[in-house]
Structure formats: C-alpha cells, structure tokens
Enzyme design. Structure first.
Site, PDB file in Angstrom:
ATOM      1  N   CYS A 160      17.783 -10.206  -1.189  1.00 29.32           N
ATOM      2  CA  CYS A 160      17.961 -10.866   0.105  1.00 29.32           C
ATOM      3  C   CYS A 160      16.613 -11.238   0.737  1.00 29.32           C
ATOM      4  CB  CYS A 160      18.735  -9.952   1.047  1.00 29.32           C
ATOM      5  SG  CYS A 160      17.801  -8.499   1.545  1.00 29.32           S
ATOM      6  N   ALA A 163      14.295  -8.422   1.555  1.00 29.03           N
ATOM      7  CA  ALA A 163      13.612  -7.909   0.359  1.00 29.03           C
ATOM      8  C   ALA A 163      12.373  -8.752   0.060  1.00 29.03           C
ATOM      9  CB  ALA A 163      14.553  -7.918  -0.839  1.00 29.03           C
ATOM     10  N   ARG A 166       9.447  -0.675  -5.780  1.00 29.60           N
ATOM     11  CA  ARG A 166       8.892  -1.816  -6.512  1.00 29.60           C
ATOM     12  C   ARG A 166       7.685  -1.460  -7.379  1.00 29.60           C
ATOM     13  NH1 ARG A 166       5.937  -6.206  -4.047  1.00 29.60           N
ATOM     14  NH2 ARG A 166       6.022  -8.140  -5.224  1.00 29.60           N
ATOM     15  N   HIS A 187       9.995 -14.719   1.556  1.00 33.40           N
ATOM     16  CA  HIS A 187       8.590 -15.020   1.225  1.00 33.40           C
ATOM     17  C   HIS A 187       8.015 -15.986   2.256  1.00 33.40           C
ATOM     18  CE1 HIS A 187       9.933 -14.576  -3.260  1.00 33.40           C
ATOM     19  NE2 HIS A 187       9.644 -13.393  -2.750  1.00 33.40           N
TER      20      HIS A 187
HETATM   21 FE1  CFM Z   1       6.502 -13.591  -7.575  1.00 37.18          FE
HETATM   22 FE2  CFM Z   1       8.095 -12.909  -9.269  1.00 37.18          FE
HETATM   23 FE3  CFM Z   1       8.528 -12.452  -6.666  1.00 37.18          FE
HETATM   24 FE4  CFM Z   1       6.574 -11.138  -7.996  1.00 37.18          FE
HETATM   25 FE5  CFM Z   1       8.263  -9.051  -8.339  1.00 37.18          FE
HETATM   26 FE6  CFM Z   1       9.725 -10.872  -9.572  1.00 37.18          FE
HETATM   27 FE7  CFM Z   1      10.187 -10.393  -7.033  1.00 37.18          FE
HETATM   28 MO1  CFM Z   1      10.764  -8.617  -8.822  1.00 37.18          MO
HETATM   29  S1  CFM Z   1       6.045 -12.553  -9.466  1.00 37.18           S
HETATM   30  S2  CFM Z   1       6.593 -12.040  -6.065  1.00 37.18           S
HETATM   31  S3  CFM Z   1       6.082  -9.047  -8.186  1.00 37.18           S
HETATM   32  S4  CFM Z   1       8.547 -14.287  -7.752  1.00 37.18           S
HETATM   33  S5  CFM Z   1       9.035  -8.998 -10.253  1.00 37.18           S
HETATM   34  S6  CFM Z   1       9.332 -12.645 -10.939  1.00 37.18           S
HETATM   35  S7  CFM Z   1      11.574 -10.734  -8.543  1.00 37.18           S
HETATM   36  S8  CFM Z   1       9.620  -8.347  -6.877  1.00 37.18           S
HETATM   37  S9  CFM Z   1      10.136 -11.707  -5.346  1.00 37.18           S
END
Ligand code: CFM
Length: 546
Positions: free
Chosen positions: A64, A67, A98, A198
């Site tokens: 989500c 997260a 994580r 993000h």
């Molecule tokens: Fe970038 Fe990723 Fe992500 Fe990531 Fe991660 Fe991820 Fe994630 Mo899990 S590199 S930041 S450190 S998009 S592994 S493939 S899914 S936490 S939001």
C-alpha cells in the site's frame, strides 16, 4: 524461450481461467516482449497497461501507499523519529521487516530504527478524532528521544476520519522550534500501490528537508546516491567501493542515511539514480531547483557496477579519478572472474522468473546473466510504463484519476542556490560516451524478445509459470515464497534477500553467485512432493464465481 510452451501459449493459459472482463484487462497487463521499433538506437516495445487498480478478487502481491512512504523511502533513515499515526497493526508490520540496515558512526549517535513509534489508535480515537493523541505522542517522543527531526505517517483511518496531521505538525513545530516536524498524507488507500507512497515521500522530503543543511562532507567528487535502501547491507558494500574510488557520498536516499545528509544533499554536483521507480521525482525536482544533473546507475551485477563507475568517471572527466576508478575495477575483477569460473558452469543454461517491486526484476537480470542464466519471464508489482518501456514514453503516459490524486509539485529554480553544472555541449559529449542523462532504458528493451512480461502478477499466474515453465529459480518476495516452494521450485527473496546479502557491488555479486548455485543445484527440490501430490484429496479444483 527454452520451454515447451511459447510465451503466447503461457499467456493464453493464464487468461483462460478468467471471466471475460478480467481477461480483457489482464490481456493488456501481460505482454509477450517484442522489439517493435527503435528510439535513439534502443529498441522500443509494445505499450503495457500498468499502474492500474488491481481487479477486486485477485490476490495481488502488492503493498500500500503507506508501505511505500514509511517502509521504503523514509524507513531506512536512522535519526528521524518516525511516528505512525494509526492502529498498531500498521506500525508493527512496518517494524524492521525490510532488512534495511544502518550503522551509526559513533555509538552515541541516535538510531531510532529499532524502535516502533505508534499512536496506537483505538475506537475512541476513531470516533472523537486522533489529533490529541498524536500531539501527546509527539511531546512524549521529543521529551525522551530529543530528535532533530520527527515525521508523522498517516494510515488509512487517519484520512477517513479527517485528522489534520499537517496542522498538528505545524503546531508542534511552533512549540518545539529546534525539531523539524512534518507529516505525510500517505494513507494506504492513497494510490493503487506502494508507488503512490514513494511520490508522497519524495515531495515532502524535498519541500521540508532538502536544502536546510550546510554539512558538506570533504572530497572533490561529491554525489548523492538516490534509490538505494541498504537491504542486507548493499549500501555498505557501495560505500566501500566509493571510498576506494575517492568519491564522497554526501547522502543516500535513504540507505544508511541521516537527517543532516538529506538536508545538505543539495550541495553536490551529481545525483545517481539506482531505483528509478521510487525516487525519480526527487532527482527531477533537485535538478529543477538546484541544477543537479542525474543519470541512472545499476550496482546489481559486477559488470553493471563497473559500467556505472565508468559513467561516473566520464561525468567528472577527471584524469586522476578515471585512473583510480579503473584501478579499483582492475583490483576487484579477479575475485569476480574466479567466482564466475567456479559457479557459472553449474548454473549456465538454467532459467529464472523474476517478480519484484519496481526495479529489481530488471536489475537482477544482470546477475543471472553473469551466471549464464536466462530470465524467461519478469514483472513488477507496481512499476509504471517508463520502468517497463523506457523513460522516453513519459510524455505519452495518460494520467488517470488515481495518479492525479498525488500532488505534482511545481518546482522552480532557486534564485540563490541554482547552479547549472552542465552546458549543452557537455550533455552532447556525455551522450556520445553512452550516458543517458535524465534517462532510463526500461526493462523490456533489455530483455530478449518472446519473454513474458507480467505486471501485478497474482498467485494463479505464478502457478501457471511454475507448472509450464518449471524455472530453476523464482525471484520474488515473502508473499510468494512458500506457495512457489511447495511446488518444488526454490524461491529467492529479492526484496529482503532472505537472511543473506549484500548482493550489490563486487562482493555482493560473489555472494549472489554462491547463493544461486546453492539453490538451483540443491537436490531436495526435485525429490520433494507437494502435499496435494501425495494426498490427491487435497487437489481441489478452483473456479471463478461471478
Ligand atoms: Fe525500488 Fe524496488 Fe521499491 Fe526497492 Fe524494496 Fe522492491 Fe519495494 Mo521490496 S528497488 S524501492 S528496496 S522499487 S525490494 S523492487 S518492492 S521494498 S518499493
């Protein structure tokens, strides 16, 4: 594709279980990779329909917005005190799950990462409002921990009941002027996936933190590393390499990072973007406001690491730095070659399926390639078209209501702090050296044709892949792990690395080769029988209802 089934057949097999409407939607989200044209010398691919809501009823493997904001972007920062405003479950499940590691320089330096701060909202707070409790939590946290900065993360109920977390942040900051207090409206439902979180995180860190500091680390070549989160110690390995090369990492967003580093990150001459999906907004905004150029790097894979280092050398165009970087690569490569000689013959020709968040399904293909393994199918949980097809498609992406929900900041050049680092001629010269400024090639152009690309994969589709493709390894996360392994295929967690790592940089590559060899050559997988194979009564058929 080295399987009895073509990608088209696999796709048809996946779609045939769905009701017509669902099949129509998934048809646009599952693509057989084709290179249909070219753009500036790179292949272009068909358009994939992504960053869309998951169809209700499908067991998605996504997360989500909260997260993405708290867990991903801000979580790895050790000295900002993160208060989660919401019921305790949201806090508990974002508490150190994580594997983003951190290492304070001195023992006395603050490190709040091992704590879980929550307002623990109860029914009463939902009915009468939670602002009072949030204020109390902030006061208590400041009294005990005396942080330089404190941030507040909103979980779903906060938005639903209308608590004004930003007003609370302003009010508390007026009361505690020495503490930078800011809040995120990152309720879980704010977007279709983590990706929304993000963007929300990038916006607030940019407006409320970046540019406030003046702590300049020593060094002639200072840069920021964006989109590296120190999973399993990756950032430590990269810090080792940068130090050896004589490069100063002013700030990492956000692996092994501090508040002060974020605050003074606007003072560098270059931003490197590792995970484009999670942090490209920050790179763009810093370029507009401060004139800091950026390009994409990849430190997953030894060859990719060497290439990224060479791009940094080319960017600074300094003889001494270039020589030093070449010396470091030369020094590191023998260990890589020795490891490849040992592990590659044992892995060569085997296949991998990768399904990870928004960049690793692409990046990790490098490491598998170094082992002679082919990625036959790959997909992301929440990526956008630019991550799949390349950043050149940005202008043609249609903005839908869900994306419009996330604020797009209007950023202008700072009248005092803006400084252009590159002339137009410099940009042309960098392009000639193969550096794609402000660019990203995307996953599909770099994957072989006729591989299968699956966005927002679900368990049914994963089962078809396992059944028909029988890959030697599946790279994904905890939500997929045990379902896949029960089918006799080893699953490597590419989010948390299980209990291992680092996998970035040179030493990380060696770790990865060793780990993959161990997994793809372990015999128990082929000897094992799934419970439903041993007890046929467990092999129930399932069907869509509706
Ligand atoms: Fe970038 Fe990723 Fe992500 Fe990531 Fe991660 Fe991820 Fe994630 Mo899990 S590199 S930041 S450190 S998009 S592994 S493939 S899914 S936490 S939001």
């Amino acid at each position: 594709m080295s399987s009895k089934f073509t990608a088209e057949e696999l796709k048809a097999e996946m779609l045939k279980k769905y009701p017509a409407k669902v099949a129509r939607k998934r048809d646009k989200q599952i693509l057989v990779n084709k290179h249909v044209g070219s753009f500036e010398g790179r292949p272009t691919t068909p358009e994939i329909a992504v960053n869309a809501r998951t169809i209700p009823g499908i067991l998605t493997m996504r997360g989500c917005a909260y997260a993405g904001c708290k867990g991903v972007v801000l979580g790895p920062t050790r000295d900002i005190l993160h208060i989660i405003h919401g019921p305790i479950g949201c806090s508990y499940y974002a508490w150190l799950t994580r594997r983003n590691q951190t290492k304070p320089e001195h023992e006395s330096d603050p490190n709040f990462m091992t704590y879980c701060f929550s307002t623990d909202m109860q029914e009463e707070d939902i009915i009468y409002g939670g602002e009072k409790k949030l204020r109390r939590a902030i006061e208590e946290a400041i009294a005990i921990f005396k942080p330089k900065a404190l941030d507040i993360f909103s979980t779903c109920p906060v938005g639903l009941i209308g608590d004004d977390v930003h007003a609370v942040a302003r009010e508390m900051e007026a009361k505690y002027p020495d503490v930078n207090i800011f809040a995120f409206s990152c309720e879980g439902y704010k977007g279709v996936s983590q990706s929304a979180g993000h963007h929300i995180a990038n916006n607030k860190v940019f407006t409320d933190v970046v540019g406030l500091g003046d702590m300049i680390k020593p060094g002639k070549f200072r840069l920021n590393l964006l989109g590296e989160y120190n999973i399993g110690g990756d950032a430590f390995e990269l810090e080792r390499i940068f130090e050896k090369c004589g490069i100063t990492v002013q700030a990492t967003f956000s692996g092994n990072s501090t508040y002060e580093e974020f605050a003074s990150s606007h003072t560098v001459d270059l931003n490197l973007v590792m995970c484009h999906r999670s942090i490209n907004y920050m790179a763009d905004m810093m370029e507009k406001k401060y004139g800091i150029p950026w390009f994409k790097v990849n430190f997953i894979g030894a060859e990719a690491t060497a290439k990224s280092l060479r791009h940094i050398a080319a960017y600074y165009d300094d003889k001494e730095l270039t020589a030093r970087i070449e010396a470091v690569i030369a020094e590191e490569m023998p260990a890589i070659q020795a490891a490849q000689a040992k592990f590659r013959p044992r892995c060569e020709g085997k296949t991998a399926v990768l399904f990870v968040g928004g960049s690793r399904a692409h990046h990790y293909q490098e490491l598998f390639r170094e082992l002679g393994m082919e990625t036959v199918s790959a997909g992301y949980e929440f990526a956008h078209r630019d991550d799949y097809e390349g950043r050149h498609v940005l202008p043609s992406i249609k903005v839908d209501a869900d994306s419009r929900n996330i604020e797009e900041l209007h950023v202008e050049a700072d009248p005092e702090l803006y400084k252009a680092r590159l002339s137009e001629a410099d940009k042309v010269a960098l392009k000639a050296k193969g550096i794609l400024m402000n660019g990203y090639e995307g996953m599909m152009p770099e994957m072989a044709e006729n591989t299968l690309i699956i966005d927002d994969m679900n368990h049914h589709e994963a089962e078809v892949l396992i059944d028909k493709l029988k890959p030697a390894i599946f790279g994904a996360g905890i939500k997929e792990k045990y379902v896949i392994q029960k089918s006799g295929v080893p699953l490597k967690q590419l989010h948390s690395y299980d209990y291992s790592g680092p996998y970035a940089g040179f030493r990380g590559a060696v770790n990865f080769y060793q780990e993959i060899d161990r997994m793809v050559n372990a015999t128990p997988w082929s000897l094992m029988k799934a419970p439903w194979q041993e007890s046929p009564e467990l092999n129930a058929a399932y069907a869509w209802v509706g």
